[in-house]
Design a protein around this motif. Structure first.
Motif, PDB file in Angstrom:
ATOM      1  N   ARG A   1       0.857  -1.176   0.000  1.00  0.00           N
ATOM      2  CA  ARG A   1       0.000   0.000   0.000  1.00  0.00           C
ATOM      3  C   ARG A   1       0.898   1.231   0.000  1.00  0.00           C
ATOM      4  O   ARG A   1       1.726   1.414   0.903  1.00  0.00           O
ATOM      5  N   ASP A   2       0.755   2.069  -0.998  1.00  0.00           N
ATOM      6  CA  ASP A   2       1.571   3.269  -1.146  1.00  0.00           C
ATOM      7  C   ASP A   2       0.840   4.485  -0.583  1.00  0.00           C
ATOM      8  O   ASP A   2      -0.396   4.541  -0.540  1.00  0.00           O
ATOM      9  N   ASN A   3       1.656   5.457  -0.152  1.00  0.00           N
ATOM     10  CA  ASN A   3       1.144   6.745   0.324  1.00  0.00           C
ATOM     11  C   ASN A   3       0.133   6.594   1.457  1.00  0.00           C
ATOM     12  O   ASN A   3      -0.924   7.241   1.470  1.00  0.00           O
ATOM     13  N   VAL A   4       0.460   5.725   2.411  1.00  0.00           N
ATOM     14  CA  VAL A   4      -0.402   5.566   3.578  1.00  0.00           C
ATOM     15  C   VAL A   4       0.336   6.068   4.820  1.00  0.00           C
ATOM     16  O   VAL A   4       1.564   6.183   4.840  1.00  0.00           O
ATOM     17  N   ASP A   5      -0.439   6.374   5.848  1.00  0.00           N
ATOM     18  CA  ASP A   5       0.111   6.716   7.160  1.00  0.00           C
ATOM     19  C   ASP A   5      -0.064   5.519   8.082  1.00  0.00           C
ATOM     20  O   ASP A   5      -1.056   4.783   7.989  1.00  0.00           O
ATOM     21  N   ILE A   6       0.897   5.328   8.979  1.00  0.00           N
ATOM     22  CA  ILE A   6       0.795   4.286  10.003  1.00  0.00           C
ATOM     23  C   ILE A   6       0.762   4.975  11.364  1.00  0.00           C
ATOM     24  O   ILE A   6       1.724   5.644  11.755  1.00  0.00           O
TER      25      ILE A   6
END
Length: 449
Positions: free
Chosen positions: A19-24
């Motif tokens: 998953r690209d461009n996600v925040d954790i």
């Protein structure tokens, strides 16, 4: 403490979906969200644009205190290597074991390992080392209560009474067991552990709901001696004793009969594959393909620096692939995602921790590794997971364990590495002098160039 890794690439779930461009989002030591554009209010923000994030690796069979013997048992048999290990135990003091264990753990951490299934007799120094570096571990004493009477006294392993080891193991669990560093139960192997010791340790594991760990079927000699003592092959004997279950993890398992593989599959027990260590002392190849086909959970372990010269479990995946490819003359016996599972979620299952670690999922512990996309092994970066499996020299940039940063910009956040290395060199020099003076004459070993 709240942490937010912003705009990163994450490999999520047991299938490691990219998953690209996600925040954790991380809070209270756990992952609380994996979504785009999570509100950063009240969080410490880490810019993740130049990184990809994986779950931390799990080294499912590891002897940290053997770092002192690194490079001293090259080109010798497994039996001769064990002689060296047992002979040198008498010249290792607790502080030396602790300091050199830190070196071994740091090497593993810098290659992405966040959790260790740790074995040895020195539980207190192990607990101290993992706590110092902020790592997760299950520490397991693996004693013997059957003496190797065929060995000279100078190279004979230490043995104890059965009840003493059971009492000591329980005391260690009650004193040191916690969330980050757990205390499991185990024995060395069927050859040198009595049935009473094996069954007693398994009962303790059941009583305290933790794991049981041991070596099994590590070469033809061990199988032959197990049959001589018990009348059964090693895994058959464990089945006969009624101790096989999903809380059991068995290291090495290079010499398994088909019936034993079936017993492992039916019991839910795990096997820890240690390909480099097994090759180092030529004890055979673990039948990984047959185990996987039978549905056995297979994890990976580096074993010990005395029979590997490496504490990086990541490298075991490549050697495992190469062995399978050569043995079966096929490229599709196991794929890189399956190897990645062996390094992560399968290791968590072997430790009984799959509900907490092994994948990046909301609700799980935040044991995560950030790898820089700008490091040479990850360019061009078409397949980061394959890069981690098949490429040498991969180094973790930043590591969080239980939501706390323990490594950043390739260096420990919790200790002075320069001071540690200086102290380790000082200890190692003194140890080698003692080895030359007191031990070498009893052994056939490589020594120092």
């Amino acid at each position: 403490m709240k942490v937010l890794i912003k705009q990163t690439t994450a490999f999520v779930g047991a299938s490691f979906v990219r998953r690209d461009n996600v925040d954790i989002a991380i809070e209270g030591g756990r992952i609380t969200g994996i979504e785009p554009d999570i509100n950063s209010a009240g969080s410490t923000v880490f810019d993740g644009r130049d990184f990809f994030v994986t779950p931390g690796f799990i080294n499912s069979h590891f002897h940290p205190s053997q770092q002192l013997n690194r490079g001293l048992a090259i080109g010798v048999s497994h039996s001769e290597q064990m002689d060296l290990l047992h002979a040198t135990d008498r010249i290792k003091d607790p502080d030396a074991k602790y300091v050199l264990s830190l070196i071994a753990l740091l090497e593993g951490l810098k290659a992405g390992t966040t959790c260790f299934y740790s074995v040895g007799s020195e539980i207190e120094s192990q607990v101290k080392a993992y706590t110092t570096l902020g790592l997760r571990a299950a520490c397991t004493m693996i004693p013997k209560d059957i003496e190797a009477c065929d060995k000279p006294a100078e190279i004979r392993a230490t043995t104890w009474s059965t009840q003493d080891r059971l009492n000591t193991a329980e005391e260690l669990h009650l004193r040191h067991h916690g969330d980050m560093v757990r205390i499991h139960f185990g024995v060395c192997n069927v050859r040198y552990a009595s049935d009473n010791l094996i069954q007693g340790m398994v009962k303790l594991a059941e009583r305290y709901d933790v794991g049981f760990h041991m070596h099994v079927a590590e070469g033809d000699e061990y199988v032959k001696e197990a049959i001589k003592r018990t009348g059964h092959r090693p895994v058959e004997h464990l089945h006969h004793l009624g101790v096989l279950s999903n809380r059991v993890a068995l290291a090495h398992a290079t010499k398994l009969a088909a019936e034993e593989i079936d017993l492992l599959a039916r019991s839910g027990a795990s096997v820890v594959h240690c390909p480099r260590a097994n090759a180092y002392v030529a004890v055979g190849l673990c039948p990984v393909s047959a185990l996987l086909n039978a549905g056995v959970n297979v994890a990976l372990g580096s074993d010990a620096a005395v029979n590997n010269n490496s504490n990086e479990v990541r490298g075991e995946a490549l050697v495992a692939y190469n062995n399978l490819s050569h043995r079966h003359e096929s490229v599709d016996i196991v794929d890189y995602r399956s190897l990645f599972q062996m390094l992560t979620i399968n290791g968590a299952r072997a430790m009984g921790l799959s509900h907490d670690i092994g994948t990046i999922d909301a609700g799980k512990k935040a044991d995560v590794v950030l790898w820089s996309k700008n490091d040479l092994p990850f360019i061009p970066g078409h397949n980061y997971l394959a890069d981690l499996i098949f490429t040498d020299s991969c180094r973790a940039h930043t590591v969080f364990v239980d939501g706390k940063k323990v490594l950043e910009n390739y260096a420990s956040c919790l200790l002075d590495e320069g001071q540690l290395i200086a102290r380790a060199r000082e200890i190692s020099a003194g140890y080698y002098q003692s080895f030359e003076r007191e031990i070498r004459q009893h052994l056939r070993c490589a020594g120092r160039e």
